[in-house]
Design an enzyme around this catalytic site. Structure first.
Site, PDB file in Angstrom:
ATOM      1  N   PRO A 160      30.855  29.786  57.318  1.00  0.00           N
ATOM      2  CA  PRO A 160      30.105  30.877  56.698  1.00  0.00           C
ATOM      3  C   PRO A 160      30.797  32.227  56.896  1.00  0.00           C
ATOM      4  O   PRO A 160      31.529  32.427  57.837  1.00  0.00           O
ATOM      5  CB  PRO A 160      28.754  30.853  57.412  1.00  0.00           C
ATOM      6  N   ILE A 161      30.536  33.108  55.980  1.00  0.00           N
ATOM      7  CA  ILE A 161      31.070  34.470  56.053  1.00  0.00           C
ATOM      8  C   ILE A 161      30.057  35.345  56.783  1.00  0.00           C
ATOM      9  O   ILE A 161      28.867  35.309  56.488  1.00  0.00           O
ATOM     10  CB  ILE A 161      31.332  35.030  54.651  1.00  0.00           C
TER      11      ILE A 161
END
Length: 78
Positions: A2-3
């Protein structure tokens, strides 16, 4: 992976300045990114930093516009 996005909100400005300088923004971006890399092991290329500058007229604290809140608090503390 995930960012992770970090939002840095700045209220108001220093006297005579309309916003953060490019150097201040670069330091916030670098420092925030390095912190996430150190604490969470996040790669720099997966970390985005958003800087949103908010004028003091546009937010409040304790149910009051922030400038009024600060004025009242200053009067209470002398």
């Amino acid at each position: 992976m995930p960012i992770v996005t970090i939002q840095v909100t700045r209220e108001g400005t220093t006297p005579g300045s309309a916003s953060l300088t490019a150097e201040e923004k670069a330091a916030l971006i670098k420092g925030s990114s390095e912190l996430l890399r150190h604490v969470l092991g996040k790669p720099l290329e997966s970390t985005f930093v958003v800087i949103e500058e908010v004028d003091t007229d546009n937010w409040g604290w304790g149910g009051l516009p922030v400038q009024e809140f600060r004025r009242r608090r200053a009067n209470q503390t002398g």
